[in-house]
Design an enzyme around this catalytic site. Sequence first.
Site, PDB file in Angstrom:
ATOM      1  N   CYS A   1      55.412  64.382  50.697  1.00  0.00           N
ATOM      2  CA  CYS A   1      55.559  63.027  50.136  1.00  0.00           C
ATOM      3  C   CYS A   1      55.267  61.967  51.197  1.00  0.00           C
ATOM      4  O   CYS A   1      54.652  60.933  50.912  1.00  0.00           O
ATOM      5  CB  CYS A   1      56.968  62.815  49.598  1.00  0.00           C
ATOM      6  SG  CYS A   1      57.430  63.964  48.300  1.00  0.00           S
TER       7      CYS A   1
HETATM    8  C1  BEZ Z   1      57.475  67.689  50.272  1.00  0.00           C
HETATM    9  O1  BEZ Z   1      57.203  66.536  49.963  1.00  0.00           O
HETATM   10  O2  BEZ Z   1      57.117  68.172  51.320  1.00  0.00           O
HETATM   11  C2  BEZ Z   1      58.261  68.539  49.329  1.00  0.00           C
HETATM   12  C3  BEZ Z   1      59.184  67.976  48.480  1.00  0.00           C
HETATM   13  C4  BEZ Z   1      59.936  68.778  47.647  1.00  0.00           C
HETATM   14  C5  BEZ Z   1      59.734  70.147  47.661  1.00  0.00           C
HETATM   15  C6  BEZ Z   1      58.785  70.709  48.502  1.00  0.00           C
HETATM   16  C7  BEZ Z   1      58.039  69.910  49.331  1.00  0.00           C
END
Ligand code: BEZ
Length: 211
Positions: free
Chosen positions: A45
């Site tokens: 994210c």
């Molecule tokens: C991420 O943004 O890295 C992420 C968020 C939730 C679950 C897995 C990865």
Amino acid sequence: MSIRLGDTVPDFTAQSTMGELNFYNYLGDSWGVLFSHPADYTPVCTTELGRTAQLKEEFAKRNVKAIAVSVDPIDKHSGWINDINETQHTTVDFPIIADADRTVATLYDMIHPNASATATVRSLFIIGLDKKLKLSITYPASTGRNFTEVLRVIDSLQLSAEYSVATPADWQQGDDVIVALNVSTEDAEKKFPKGVRVVKPYLRYTPQPNL
Ligand code: BEZ
């Protein structure tokens, strides 16, 4: 219920990193990209929001406003933005909705319970000037979206909205486009003075009309 292509997207008012925000008012006379994230302070994210911020001028050139949604509260968003700016060498200057009560996530069907009962998936909606849904994509939490592809789709959508054309597989800016099926070849030759190349009666190309 999910929102389907051609539907008028739902309006909402929510708290955001830029204060209380009414979605339709925020969009005004712009196209919109509304996209959700599983959670703040997560690695994928962080890169996605950073990439969107880096592409600010590309979105602006296309008259598109970005708006992110996350189910975390506003104070968490604010701290996370500092990290995004620091690590992605950019400045996030589009709003992030604080959707702690999941109002927006529910309205836009961003929670897919068999993927996660609580976190939003990576939904992305492209909304036209008429507030209708032009494209939606859904990615899992583990895969960051390709924002260059998002811009490419916006270019295609905007061309189709303005001219009677579609874009072929893997189309990129500057490539020939396809004459829409509902335009006769005779009319196409008048509409597209750069020429029409007829491969089959249903497969006709013309140079990109807005260049
Ligand atoms: C991420 O943004 O890295 C992420 C968020 C939730 C679950 C897995 C990865």
